[in-house]
Motif scaffolding. Sequence first.
Motif, mmCIF file in Angstrom:
data_model
loop_
_atom_site.group_PDB
_atom_site.id
_atom_site.type_symbol
_atom_site.label_atom_id
_atom_site.label_comp_id
_atom_site.label_asym_id
_atom_site.label_seq_id
_atom_site.Cartn_x
_atom_site.Cartn_y
_atom_site.Cartn_z
ATOM 1 N N ALA A 87 0.845 -1.200 0.000
ATOM 2 C CA ALA A 87 0.000 0.000 0.000
ATOM 3 C C ALA A 87 0.879 1.249 0.000
ATOM 4 O O ALA A 87 1.992 1.227 0.543
ATOM 5 C CB ALA A 87 -0.894 -0.001 1.242
ATOM 6 N N SER A 88 0.379 2.335 -0.589
ATOM 7 C CA SER A 88 1.141 3.591 -0.633
ATOM 8 C C SER A 88 0.610 4.556 0.419
ATOM 9 O O SER A 88 1.363 5.046 1.266
ATOM 10 C CB SER A 88 1.026 4.226 -2.020
ATOM 11 O OG SER A 88 1.269 3.282 -3.029
ATOM 12 N N GLY A 89 -0.680 4.865 0.350
ATOM 13 C CA GLY A 89 -1.310 5.739 1.342
ATOM 14 C C GLY A 89 -2.164 4.906 2.278
ATOM 15 O O GLY A 89 -2.749 3.898 1.853
ATOM 16 N N PHE A 90 -2.195 5.331 3.555
ATOM 17 C CA PHE A 90 -2.996 4.608 4.559
ATOM 18 C C PHE A 90 -3.850 5.659 5.253
ATOM 19 O O PHE A 90 -3.362 6.424 6.090
ATOM 20 C CB PHE A 90 -2.058 3.907 5.551
ATOM 21 C CG PHE A 90 -2.717 3.027 6.586
ATOM 22 C CD1 PHE A 90 -3.527 3.567 7.586
ATOM 23 C CD2 PHE A 90 -2.514 1.645 6.581
ATOM 24 C CE1 PHE A 90 -4.127 2.761 8.544
ATOM 25 C CE2 PHE A 90 -3.107 0.821 7.541
ATOM 26 C CZ PHE A 90 -3.912 1.397 8.520
ATOM 27 N N THR A 91 -5.130 5.725 4.862
ATOM 28 C CA THR A 91 -6.038 6.735 5.426
ATOM 29 C C THR A 91 -7.053 6.042 6.319
ATOM 30 O O THR A 91 -7.875 5.249 5.842
ATOM 31 C CB THR A 91 -6.732 7.518 4.288
ATOM 32 O OG1 THR A 91 -5.728 8.186 3.518
ATOM 33 C CG2 THR A 91 -7.694 8.552 4.851
ATOM 34 N N PHE A 92 -6.966 6.362 7.615
ATOM 35 C CA PHE A 92 -7.857 5.755 8.612
ATOM 36 C C PHE A 92 -8.918 6.766 9.020
ATOM 37 O O PHE A 92 -8.799 7.970 8.743
ATOM 38 C CB PHE A 92 -7.034 5.301 9.832
ATOM 39 C CG PHE A 92 -6.269 6.429 10.484
ATOM 40 C CD1 PHE A 92 -6.831 7.202 11.491
ATOM 41 C CD2 PHE A 92 -4.980 6.741 10.070
ATOM 42 C CE1 PHE A 92 -6.137 8.265 12.072
ATOM 43 C CE2 PHE A 92 -4.274 7.810 10.654
ATOM 44 C CZ PHE A 92 -4.854 8.564 11.643
ATOM 45 N N HIS A 93 -9.957 6.300 9.703
ATOM 46 C CA HIS A 93 -11.025 7.197 10.147
ATOM 47 C C HIS A 93 -10.750 7.735 11.547
ATOM 48 O O HIS A 93 -10.381 6.982 12.454
ATOM 49 C CB HIS A 93 -12.386 6.492 10.083
ATOM 50 C CG HIS A 93 -13.056 6.722 8.765
ATOM 51 N ND1 HIS A 93 -14.022 7.682 8.576
ATOM 52 C CD2 HIS A 93 -12.852 6.151 7.556
ATOM 53 C CE1 HIS A 93 -14.408 7.685 7.310
ATOM 54 N NE2 HIS A 93 -13.711 6.762 6.673
ATOM 55 N N VAL A 94 -10.994 9.055 11.708
ATOM 56 C CA VAL A 94 -10.754 9.702 13.005
ATOM 57 C C VAL A 94 -11.716 9.173 14.065
ATOM 58 O O VAL A 94 -11.374 9.123 15.251
ATOM 59 C CB VAL A 94 -10.848 11.247 12.853
ATOM 60 C CG1 VAL A 94 -12.273 11.728 12.625
ATOM 61 C CG2 VAL A 94 -10.233 11.946 14.053
ATOM 62 N N GLU A 95 -12.908 8.719 13.652
ATOM 63 C CA GLU A 95 -13.935 8.314 14.626
ATOM 64 C C GLU A 95 -13.509 7.105 15.455
ATOM 65 O O GLU A 95 -14.013 6.923 16.568
ATOM 66 C CB GLU A 95 -15.255 7.981 13.904
ATOM 67 C CG GLU A 95 -15.898 9.145 13.156
ATOM 68 C CD GLU A 95 -15.350 9.352 11.752
ATOM 69 O OE1 GLU A 95 -14.529 8.529 11.288
ATOM 70 O OE2 GLU A 95 -15.734 10.341 11.106
ATOM 71 N N VAL A 96 -12.605 6.280 14.902
ATOM 72 C CA VAL A 96 -12.228 5.054 15.622
ATOM 73 C C VAL A 96 -10.860 5.162 16.291
ATOM 74 O O VAL A 96 -10.433 4.223 16.962
ATOM 75 C CB VAL A 96 -12.216 3.818 14.678
ATOM 76 C CG1 VAL A 96 -13.604 3.497 14.190
ATOM 77 C CG2 VAL A 96 -11.247 4.014 13.527
ATOM 78 N N SER A 97 -10.173 6.296 16.073
ATOM 79 C CA SER A 97 -8.766 6.318 16.479
ATOM 80 C C SER A 97 -8.443 7.422 17.486
ATOM 81 O O SER A 97 -7.274 7.771 17.662
ATOM 82 C CB SER A 97 -7.882 6.485 15.235
ATOM 83 O OG SER A 97 -8.303 7.610 14.509
ATOM 84 N N GLN A 98 -9.472 7.945 18.136
ATOM 85 C CA GLN A 98 -9.274 9.058 19.081
ATOM 86 C C GLN A 98 -8.236 8.733 20.151
ATOM 87 O O GLN A 98 -7.479 9.598 20.567
ATOM 88 C CB GLN A 98 -10.609 9.391 19.795
ATOM 89 C CG GLN A 98 -11.711 9.870 18.877
ATOM 90 C CD GLN A 98 -11.527 11.315 18.424
ATOM 91 O OE1 GLN A 98 -10.644 11.996 18.894
ATOM 92 N NE2 GLN A 98 -12.353 11.756 17.500
ATOM 93 N N GLU A 99 -8.212 7.468 20.579
ATOM 94 C CA GLU A 99 -7.354 7.083 21.715
ATOM 95 C C GLU A 99 -5.904 6.809 21.309
ATOM 96 O O GLU A 99 -5.033 6.771 22.157
ATOM 97 C CB GLU A 99 -7.887 5.798 22.378
ATOM 98 C CG GLU A 99 -9.366 5.819 22.739
ATOM 99 C CD GLU A 99 -9.675 6.879 23.787
ATOM 100 O OE1 GLU A 99 -8.889 6.987 24.749
ATOM 101 O OE2 GLU A 99 -10.674 7.604 23.617
ATOM 102 N N TYR A 100 -5.664 6.552 20.030
ATOM 103 C CA TYR A 100 -4.319 6.062 19.680
ATOM 104 C C TYR A 100 -3.811 6.565 18.336
ATOM 105 O O TYR A 100 -2.915 5.979 17.740
ATOM 106 C CB TYR A 100 -4.324 4.521 19.664
ATOM 107 C CG TYR A 100 -5.351 3.916 18.730
ATOM 108 C CD1 TYR A 100 -5.097 3.786 17.369
ATOM 109 C CD2 TYR A 100 -6.597 3.487 19.212
ATOM 110 C CE1 TYR A 100 -6.042 3.249 16.514
ATOM 111 C CE2 TYR A 100 -7.535 2.950 18.364
ATOM 112 C CZ TYR A 100 -7.257 2.842 17.018
ATOM 113 O OH TYR A 100 -8.195 2.320 16.163
ATOM 114 N N TRP A 101 -4.321 7.706 17.831
ATOM 115 C CA TRP A 101 -3.900 8.130 16.494
ATOM 116 C C TRP A 101 -2.416 8.463 16.404
ATOM 117 O O TRP A 101 -1.791 8.244 15.361
ATOM 118 C CB TRP A 101 -4.765 9.258 15.950
ATOM 119 C CG TRP A 101 -4.816 10.528 16.763
ATOM 120 C CD1 TRP A 101 -5.774 10.894 17.644
ATOM 121 C CD2 TRP A 101 -3.857 11.599 16.756
ATOM 122 N NE1 TRP A 101 -5.472 12.120 18.191
ATOM 123 C CE2 TRP A 101 -4.306 12.576 17.669
ATOM 124 C CE3 TRP A 101 -2.645 11.819 16.068
ATOM 125 C CZ2 TRP A 101 -3.596 13.759 17.907
ATOM 126 C CZ3 TRP A 101 -1.944 13.000 16.314
ATOM 127 C CH2 TRP A 101 -2.431 13.949 17.224
#
Length: 227
Positions: A87-101
Amino acid sequence: MEGVKAKIAPSMLSSDFANLASEAERMLQFGADWLHMDIMDGHFVPNLTIGAPVIQSLRKHTKAYLDCHLMVTNPLDYVEPLAKAGASGFTFHVEVSQEYWQELVQKIKEKGMRPGVALRPGTPIEQVFPLVEAEVPVELVLVMTVEPGFGGQKFMPEMMDKVRVLREKYPSLDIEVDGGLGPTTIDVAASAGANCIVAGSSVFGAPSPQDVISILRKSVEGAQCKS
Ligand SMILES: O=C(CO)[C@H](O)[C@H](O)COP(=O)(O)O
Ligand SMILES: [Fe+2]
């Protein structure tokens, strides 16, 4: 004012998955900059698509930038497998990652991928500011212009306020819009300041996908010349 480079990213969700390599090649021939890969886990969104094994298979056929959009509940678990898969870009959702972004962004970069953060239509834009301003920042913000989960939905123009706020605050940030983009909706997104354009059904469903890709690019470049 010259803005950040336009990147047109056909969403492979609308391609013929049984012929993914040739569909990808076709899009690159038609002028695509990136290939947008929608990874859905059937939990964060009510749809299940592809994961690292498919990215790995596609990587054997192309050197293209694979712009992965992770609509998953546990993005941390995907960093290692997606990096190995190419993979080149890894875009995650902010809604699930508040605790560990912070940990997540750090790991994405360590593994050689480009970190991005996405937000659902109902999520306030302020939630991504700390991620853009962090010591190890995300390099792209994906503003969802439909509820994530499915292609072919109607563009939500009210999301353009988020794009305007981001562009004003961060002139050189990659700002991506995703959902319902095509020749009839691109101008509003481009003039708001989006430069990375995901388009699935409008590209794959067109008699001439290359014309659609070209219209999207010209709109982004035209809006940047005017601003
Ligand atoms: O993330 C997505 C859906 O969750 C897709 O990238 C998006 O919907 C693209 O498809 P279309 O251009 O047909 O709306
Ligand atoms: Fe997407």
